[in-house]
Write an enzyme that holds these catalytic residues in place. Structure first.
Site, PDB file in Angstrom:
ATOM      1  N   SER A   1       2.002  22.874  78.237  1.00 35.94           N
ATOM      2  CA  SER A   1       0.532  22.920  78.222  1.00 35.94           C
ATOM      3  C   SER A   1      -0.027  23.250  79.604  1.00 35.94           C
ATOM      4  O   SER A   1       0.619  23.021  80.633  1.00 35.94           O
ATOM      5  CB  SER A   1      -0.030  21.583  77.756  1.00 35.94           C
ATOM      6  OG  SER A   1       0.509  21.230  76.507  1.00 35.94           O
TER       7      SER A   1
HETATM    8  N1  SAH Z   1       4.427  17.992  76.010  1.00 30.13           N
HETATM    9  C1  SAH Z   1       5.000  19.329  76.084  1.00 30.13           C
HETATM   10  C2  SAH Z   1       4.197  20.307  75.254  1.00 30.13           C
HETATM   11  C3  SAH Z   1       5.065  20.879  74.242  1.00 30.13           C
HETATM   12  S1  SAH Z   1       4.306  21.902  73.009  1.00 30.13           S
HETATM   13  C4  SAH Z   1       5.162  19.789  77.506  1.00 30.13           C
HETATM   14  O1  SAH Z   1       4.617  19.154  78.415  1.00 30.13           O
HETATM   15  O2  SAH Z   1       5.883  20.755  77.730  1.00 30.13           O
HETATM   16  C5  SAH Z   1       4.522  20.898  71.578  1.00 30.13           C
HETATM   17  C6  SAH Z   1       5.925  20.524  71.201  1.00 30.13           C
HETATM   18  O3  SAH Z   1       5.845  19.763  69.987  1.00 30.13           O
HETATM   19  C7  SAH Z   1       6.858  21.698  70.906  1.00 30.13           C
HETATM   20  O4  SAH Z   1       7.980  21.610  71.715  1.00 30.13           O
HETATM   21  C8  SAH Z   1       7.217  21.504  69.418  1.00 30.13           C
HETATM   22  O5  SAH Z   1       8.544  21.888  69.116  1.00 30.13           O
HETATM   23  C9  SAH Z   1       7.013  20.016  69.242  1.00 30.13           C
HETATM   24  N2  SAH Z   1       6.804  19.545  67.862  1.00 30.13           N
HETATM   25  C10 SAH Z   1       6.068  20.115  66.882  1.00 30.13           C
HETATM   26  N3  SAH Z   1       6.113  19.346  65.767  1.00 30.13           N
HETATM   27  C11 SAH Z   1       6.889  18.274  66.065  1.00 30.13           C
HETATM   28  C12 SAH Z   1       7.318  17.113  65.341  1.00 30.13           C
HETATM   29  N4  SAH Z   1       6.960  16.879  64.070  1.00 30.13           N
HETATM   30  N5  SAH Z   1       8.101  16.212  65.967  1.00 30.13           N
HETATM   31  C13 SAH Z   1       8.478  16.411  67.264  1.00 30.13           C
HETATM   32  N6  SAH Z   1       8.123  17.476  67.995  1.00 30.13           N
HETATM   33  C14 SAH Z   1       7.330  18.393  67.404  1.00 30.13           C
END
Ligand code: SAH
Length: 204
Positions: free
Chosen positions: A52
């Site tokens: 993000s």
């Molecule tokens: N907090 C992260 C942002 C990642 S984007 C950072 O700082 O880099 C959101 C993430 O949520 C992605 O990696 C995606 O694979 C994950 N995601 C989506 N649905 C999910 C679920 N049901 N359980 C766990 N992770 C999930």
């Protein structure tokens, strides 16, 4: 990043600002994007997912009102950057990622950086982590139409959840407070996150 993006847009919590000065964001982005690591935008991290935008990570963190004693559940480990920020500011972080290909390098990096208060799980975060519940704070870093039911159940009374609530490509960052078993939401800013995919997510 802190002086040009976070402070002018109103991030005030001193502990949050100090943490953003300390945690090296460039370690969480792929090698080819490293010179853009402190830019004012999200960046691709593989598997069609993103790290993000710095301001969004800061805003979500500030909304959690951390004092250092909290147990936090994070849904969407992604690069692990938000997990590191939370680990600096709270007692324990439990983070779940559905993509093993993202989770593994994030685990490795966070261990290498010395974080001992982060627990990892690969799986569907919409189910929460019942064995470790309850949590004082829950952060969902992917878009969802509503807070998945298991997550609201796994939050302590007086706890907070921050999540992008809405539809694909258009959400509102929302902070929920649990009061006598009921979640009450307050809307912050509009935002765009990748979808939360899972049993209680935006997409199955
Ligand atoms: N907090 C992260 C942002 C990642 S984007 C950072 O700082 O880099 C959101 C993430 O949520 C992605 O990696 C995606 O694979 C994950 N995601 C989506 N649905 C999910 C679920 N049901 N359980 C766990 N992770 C999930």
């Amino acid at each position: 990043m802190v002086e040009e993006q976070l402070i002018p847009r109103g991030i005030q919590d001193k502990r949050v600002l100090q943490t953003f000065l300390k945690v090296e964001r460039h370690r969480f982005v792929p090698a080819e994007a490293r010179e853009k690591a402190y830019g004012d935008y999200p960046l691709p991290i593989g598997e069609k997912q993103t790290i993000s935008q710095p301001y969004m990570v800061a805003l979500m963190t500030e909304c959690l009102q951390l004092r250092g004693t909290e147990r936090i559940l994070e849904i969407g480990t992604g690069s692990g950057y938000q997990s590191a920020i939370l680990a600096e500011l709270a007692k324990e972080v439990y983070t779940i990622e559905r993509h093993a290909l993202l989770a593994e390098p994030a685990h490795r990096l966070l261990r290498e950086m010395g974080y001992k208060n982060i627990s990892f799980k690969v799986g569907d975060g919409t189910l929460g982590w019942p064995e470790q519940a309850p949590f004082d704070r829950i952060i969902i870093t992917a878009a969802t139409a509503e807070v998945p039911d298991p997550l609201s159940k796994q939050l302590t009374d007086d706890g907070l959840i921050v999540a992008p609530i809405g539809e694909l490509f258009s959400q509102t960052l929302t902070v929920f407070h649990k009061d006598h078993g009921q979640l009450r939401g307050e809307s912050f800013t509009s935002c765009v996150f990748v979808p939360l995919i899972g049993k209680f997510g935006l997409q199955h």
